[in-house]
Design an enzyme around this catalytic site. Structure first.
Site, PDB file in Angstrom:
ATOM      1  N   VAL A 114       0.948  -1.243  -0.027  1.00  0.00           N
ATOM      2  CA  VAL A 114       0.025   0.157   0.173  1.00  0.00           C
ATOM      3  C   VAL A 114       0.797   1.181  -0.069  1.00  0.00           C
ATOM      4  CG1 VAL A 114      -1.454   1.467   1.569  1.00  0.00           C
ATOM      5  CG2 VAL A 114      -1.834  -1.110   1.168  1.00  0.00           C
ATOM      6  N   VAL A 115       0.972   2.256  -1.137  1.00  0.00           N
ATOM      7  CA  VAL A 115      -0.006   2.073  -2.150  1.00  0.00           C
ATOM      8  C   VAL A 115       0.690   1.417  -3.473  1.00  0.00           C
ATOM      9  CG1 VAL A 115      -1.515   4.079  -1.125  1.00  0.00           C
ATOM     10  CG2 VAL A 115       0.617   4.642  -2.459  1.00  0.00           C
ATOM     11  N   VAL A 118       3.270   3.685  -5.418  1.00  0.00           N
ATOM     12  CA  VAL A 118       4.470   4.102  -4.772  1.00  0.00           C
ATOM     13  C   VAL A 118       5.101   2.734  -4.237  1.00  0.00           C
ATOM     14  CG1 VAL A 118       5.493   5.627  -3.030  1.00  0.00           C
ATOM     15  CG2 VAL A 118       3.791   6.429  -4.610  1.00  0.00           C
ATOM     16  N   CYS A 119       4.352   2.271  -3.082  1.00  0.00           N
ATOM     17  CA  CYS A 119       5.179   1.220  -2.342  1.00  0.00           C
ATOM     18  C   CYS A 119       5.131   0.058  -3.022  1.00  0.00           C
ATOM     19  CB  CYS A 119       4.555   1.023  -1.014  1.00  0.00           C
ATOM     20  SG  CYS A 119       3.993   2.664  -0.021  1.00  0.00           S
ATOM     21  N   VAL A 120       4.316  -0.438  -3.812  1.00  0.00           N
ATOM     22  CA  VAL A 120       4.552  -1.383  -4.726  1.00  0.00           C
ATOM     23  C   VAL A 120       5.464  -1.149  -6.089  1.00  0.00           C
ATOM     24  CG1 VAL A 120       3.527  -3.316  -6.063  1.00  0.00           C
ATOM     25  CG2 VAL A 120       2.473  -2.349  -3.888  1.00  0.00           C
TER      26      VAL A 120
END
Lengths: 210, 210, 210, 210, 210, 210, 210, 210
Positions: A114-115, A118-120
């Site tokens: 998440v999110v 960005v984070c993935v």
């Protein structure tokens, strides 16, 4: 060409669960229903557990408003590396995180977080750049809207990421039901209420026949 | 291959805001809610401001029905080049516009505008053709319908554009929260009401504890 | 690589309008509203007319249930080749059709039709195969559902087709408003009620000031 | 009980078109597609024309940003009272407007406008209160979102308004096709592209048989 | 109060199928998928057949573009009155139609048709006015859009119509499965693919056990 | 009959803002976009402020996870009663809350809150029961899903509540633009980006003419 | 490059129908309406039958809760290989299945199944890897949600699969209506109610003229 | 007038759970997501348990394809009457069922079931007719589509049913958090993942402060 069918293997895969934190989920995720998203994240986690894959947890500012990891993830993986990043947004920028991945010795990375955008997306692109295979679990990753998710997935697909969902990850790891029919069936039924209904109909009929 | 992960860098990036004019937005943009779209455009603009990126504004026929740039953009960037194109639809066809880009010395172009399929798509494709990297900010760009937007984004992705959203642009530029926790937090909170709620819950609890 | 930005040029482009027949539209097209779709098709046709592009009309079994071309298309292009295919589903399989294209001497083909996944997709892929550039006008092409349309557009994009919409086609051909401000403005206003509203507001205010 | 079936009669009905102004439509209406809404409004207007119903036009601040009535309405009804309200939001608060209604001698009011929850809802409720019958033309009235529209329609229905759409108004006034088959058919075909397709298929087949 | 639970009874009910004509359906109905709508209409018709209810068919201008009744309806009810209205839009205005209803001696009218807001709504309101009970079969009635359908249903509900769907009509008539388990099961399975799947699973398991 | 048009009057109305708390909004509200919902709530609050209506704030367990009122509400109404309910779910069960309403001397209650089906619905029904008029501001009230919201609004409408939205509340209170054109225009423009666009187009054109 | 237009040929194609089992469909498929999905699957099957393509059926655990193949598939292809896989999730892992494909001697594989992201995606990717052409029939394949389907289709498109739908498969195989106008028309009409309506209108008019 | 606010009371209410059977849910329910629906049903059941309300379970043909009650319901209420209806579709037609209700001595019936338009609607209307109050739990009741659900809910609302959802039922029964803060909080958190996130953020922060 990275797009060709590279199967996920129990022996080559590690799972990265990135920033599934309570504040981020409640504040930011709107592309999935709340019940559906919670279920998808836990289903992916239990899939990792079922196949004994190495799991790496990481958080961003967990002592601030972003909040802790959802409780069930912490409880499922008491021995997993849990890297509280002091500030890096892209987890791949955190040396400890990359070392934890290297320590697994795996080259296939199953990634959710998440999110999505960005984070993935950032670590998935970094992983591809670094020569790993990236299997993005789209339905265990959430973000602001379906429009944002779609643009982000299209970006990752063009960069060579494999777009999957928790169910296809589980099935690819399992390969053959006969490896453990009961265990695998329980894993699926526990997170697919529609499948559970079908199973219960079946079982009830079996009971009747006896 | 342009698709690999090329990070946006504070030092290499410029922002092109194209035809965010009041008449065009009210008359043509229907793929985002009005509140959501206004917020996204301003969020991107403030992100550019926060990172001191060079910004280039341009308009099409601003003295006619297309109307002026939305007021806040003008006020945020009083010193930015603001190129009123006398007729060119593709901003890249305007010599002054291209020169302004060249004057920044940057090779990474962050692009948003109205409408996506023309005012964003044409210069993005031109920029890629000219050897720049194009980072299209999908949620700060609007058009007639989701169907038109989707086809246009797919076209740009196949041509090598990176599909992003304002939040992922901001995060990629920031790299690490520690570069300015308070400033960056304020930037996000000001344009993510969901995140602001989480922050206010956190702050209220902190107050209580004292 | 076919995906790079190849601009449509007034001098290099021809328009193929394929099977916009009354029976097919009323019986099969469900991915656009009826008002929206009719408007998009006519807008593309008038764009072709405005730029004096060679237009080729073709129909499938027009004396049967598929019905005639929608009346306005016939009236707009009285001198265009109108090829009533005796049976070929892919218009490119009709020799007369291909010869009509060759006779135009153009290499950029702007293509729309009903239904997207067959009457557009098959000749677009054939055209690409034969070395033409294919610009598919997605919003003047209709089919059974958004899901079918999306799969079909993705297929064509991967094969090298440029996904466009009637407005981006018109803008790309126009290049610069100054080539004919009044004519181009009238073209757009006639098919963009949202834009027409903005123009009427502007004109009314101008009247008041006088 | 106002809810029982009270038929609209050519002899008892007047039409109120309230604030269909270019600025209001482009700035505020988002519950219908732009093509669909423009078409619905004009269809209702032409229905009123076809049946020679008295029409009353009114505007709010038409010399300001709200803009003029959409041009076609003005042109269709050159002799209709056109009341430019100097400030009253509820048109019923404008004495001239109510007098114009009274002057028609009709007791059945067919009402449409922008926005549904204010410019339609307020006078409709006032009209019901004053003893008129109110037939709200839901699809020729627009507002901010489907959610706002739905709440507003539910409110009016509970107060006794009859919820209709332009097509049902036209059909109720016509009563019997034989009163003017050609005229009525032309009215419908001109604003129902789906119906026009069916008619053109039919006509083409008739031509072939001759 | 008409709203209280008045059960449909096999002995008191007649079915009115109004203007389910091929031209009207293909040209106008857009609030249901084509497969779903066709299925719903046939399911209602077969329900009427199953319970031997008197059925009255009627059409509007069937020799023109509106087209014939869909073939299956004609074939299912060879002996039903089939009233080709020469012009009346509200079927209740056709004396022959009302007489046919009176001839059945029934007071509960189950009504479906195309389009909902006219061909269903007008006779349903007339029937209520004339003292009949009106059971509107919402999912076997179609119209231009969900918004038009919803306003029309709300209007009828406020006038005292009972909003039903073909399945609830069938179940209310059946009352008890034991009246004919096999026949009723076949009726449902034939028009509910989801239910058919469940039944086939059950039957296959029974086969296995033997 | 409570449903007849009872206008909200500046002199008779009070505003109840119930449980717009940060934890509840981020955790529970999913029937509106986050930008849209935040904007609607603030718009209603500023409307109350603009008309100097008495406002009553109330919270549920604000020192726990439900969190504080969103900051802007607190800042806008420093002198309003702010009743922190120690446990009552229906605010009407809190004596202090009802007394605060009685102290205003008003009989028209404008009500919004989180969540619609509980925190709005319960006190609205209680208020109606107690003889007040209840004007529910549907778009400044949020809940789990559109399905839940719709059922809840239907319930309240049947009990006699007036379903409104912040814009219709503002317009009903204003009655006539001339009461304060500038102030009212600023109120609307500040919360309707679409309207703001139209206004800026108008103003820019005025500037040009000078 | 696999993406170029490779036409499906009657002489080179085989059809793989994978796991269209009653339990899987009722329990898992949610991205298509039940009527629509059943229709699409049968339409593809009848297309295969019409062109006498070799068909291979396969099931997963058909004696358990997954249930039997939907009855119509079994009845349509009494002589087709029907491979009940004892456990392999990816049908390509079943030797008997691959041998059955090899036995057909075909290199173009038309693939549909349940669920898209596993039972279709895995063998499609395997087939591409093994040098076959894969034509995925998207609308005869179902899964948990549109989001899962979309990610899965994007993945397959990037790996070189051709995304099609049953109608485009049928049209591509037919090539020219004249190969069998009546037979092909009956095939389409039987599964496209919208097209059937158009045909019935046409036929009725022909009857009238006689 | 049944619509006025009649509060559900712990002392006056009984819960009817009708036909939540595995076959019916998997085969027929499509208006809610599978995760969401399962969660809603269990949440309502646990609410009934929490407040020790009398619960009556009933099934239709549970030994056939309709399948057994979902397992959790059986396990939650081992001592509840569980009436396997031998054929009656409307549970109210089953004498044993009505007697079980009478035996509770309660007059407020909280009703949910599958499918909404039959298994919920029929007994709810019967209960109203028999003088009971009917509280329909809309989100723990499922059916074929949102359109069918909406028509059915509108019908019940007009007949005097109170439309609620499981959360509003729970809150109305609880009245005041102080009656059992921990128990009620656990009930809610267990079925509202969004709320659970907010709670976990709060708890984590409390831990940190210690």
């Amino acid at each position: 060409m990275t797009d060709l069918y590279s199967r996920i293997s129990k022996n080559d895969a590690a799972v990265l669960l990135i920033d599934h934190q309570t504040g981020l989920i409640s504040g930011l995720v709107r592309d999935y229903g709340v019940d559906e998203f919670k279920n998808n994240v836990l289903a992916l986690a239990k899939t990792a557990k079922f196949f004994n894959l190495p799991v790496i947890l990481t958080t961003s500012f967990e002592s601030g408003p972003n909040g802790p990891l959802i409780r069930e993830l912490v409880e499922l993986f008491p021995d997993a590396p849990k890297i509280a990043r002091p500030g890096q947004i892209n987890a791949w920028d955190n040396e400890e995180f990359v070392k934890a991945i290297q320590a697994t010795g795996k080259k296939q990375l199953i990634i959710a977080g998440v999110v999505t955008d960005v984070c993935v997306s950032f670590p998935a692109l970094s992983a591809l750049h670094a020569g790993y295979e990236a299997f993005v679990v789209t339905d265990a990753s959430g973000t602001f809207s379906k429009q944002v998710a779609e643009a982000s997935l299209m970006r990752m697909a063009h960069a060579g990421a494999q777009l999957m969902n928790w169910f296809s990850v589980a099935c690819e790891l399992q390969r053959d039901w006969r490896n453990d029919v009961e265990g695998f069936g329980a894993l699926l039924a526990g997170h697919l209420p529609g499948y559970q209904n079908v199973i219960e109909s079946y079982q009830a009929q079996n009971e009747l026949v006896k």
